[in-house]
Design a protein around this motif. Structure first.
Motif: not given
Length: 163
Positions: A83-88
């Motif tokens: 949500l906060n950093y778009g981590v995939t």
């Protein structure tokens, strides 16, 4: 012993040997969601998006050993990062990096790439280890080093893996 003799655990509890990642460049980071370095997740994701198809693997290991800055469970950590950093990239199981319960991976990394003044201890969240594609070169970087500052070395390692 080599880094490829070690098994690691994903956040879902599944384990796999690092030998599955032979030929990949590894960026290994102990992370925390409530740390002043937490925004580095953004740079880690940028590197992941740019270089994962070329062979870079980001291995993030949440750790609660420093000022209790990662108190959450795996599902909450993953949600926060997405949500906060778009981590995939994949987050692994929460670990300990220092002390008698330190994981075998961090025991190995600390022996291979010592810190300031030869110290093996991890000093804080977001200490980074960059491992070349055949596991023979391991470099340690302080938490204050922005992951983007490692881009040239990552590109160099990736180009070596193609030759």
């Amino acid at each position: 012993m080599s880094i490829y003799d070690i098994e690691i655990t994903q956040s879902n509890g599944n384990t796999y040997p690092l030998s599955n990642l032979k030929g990949k460049v590894l960026l290994i980071v102990n992370t925390a969601s409530q740390c002043r370095f937490t925004p580095q997740y953004r740079a880690l994701e940028e590197l992941h998006k740019e270089y994962s198809r070329q062979g870079l693997m980001i291995l993030a290991f949440p750790c609660n050993q420093f000022a209790k800055q990662e108190p959450e469970r795996a599902d909450k950590i993953e949600s926060f990062c997405q949500l906060n950093y778009g981590v995939t990239f994949e987050l692994h199981k929460k670990i300990k990096v220092n002390g008698p319960d330190s994981t075998p991976l961090y025991q190995y990394l600390k022996q291979q790439a010592k810190g300031l003044f030869g110290s093996q201890s991890i000093k804080w969240n977001f200490t980074k280890f960059l491992v070349n594609q055949d596991g023979t070169k391991i470099h340690r970087f302080a938490p204050s080093v922005d992951p983007i500052d490692l881009e040239d070395m990552i590109k160099s390692y990736l180009s070596q893996s193609k030759t």
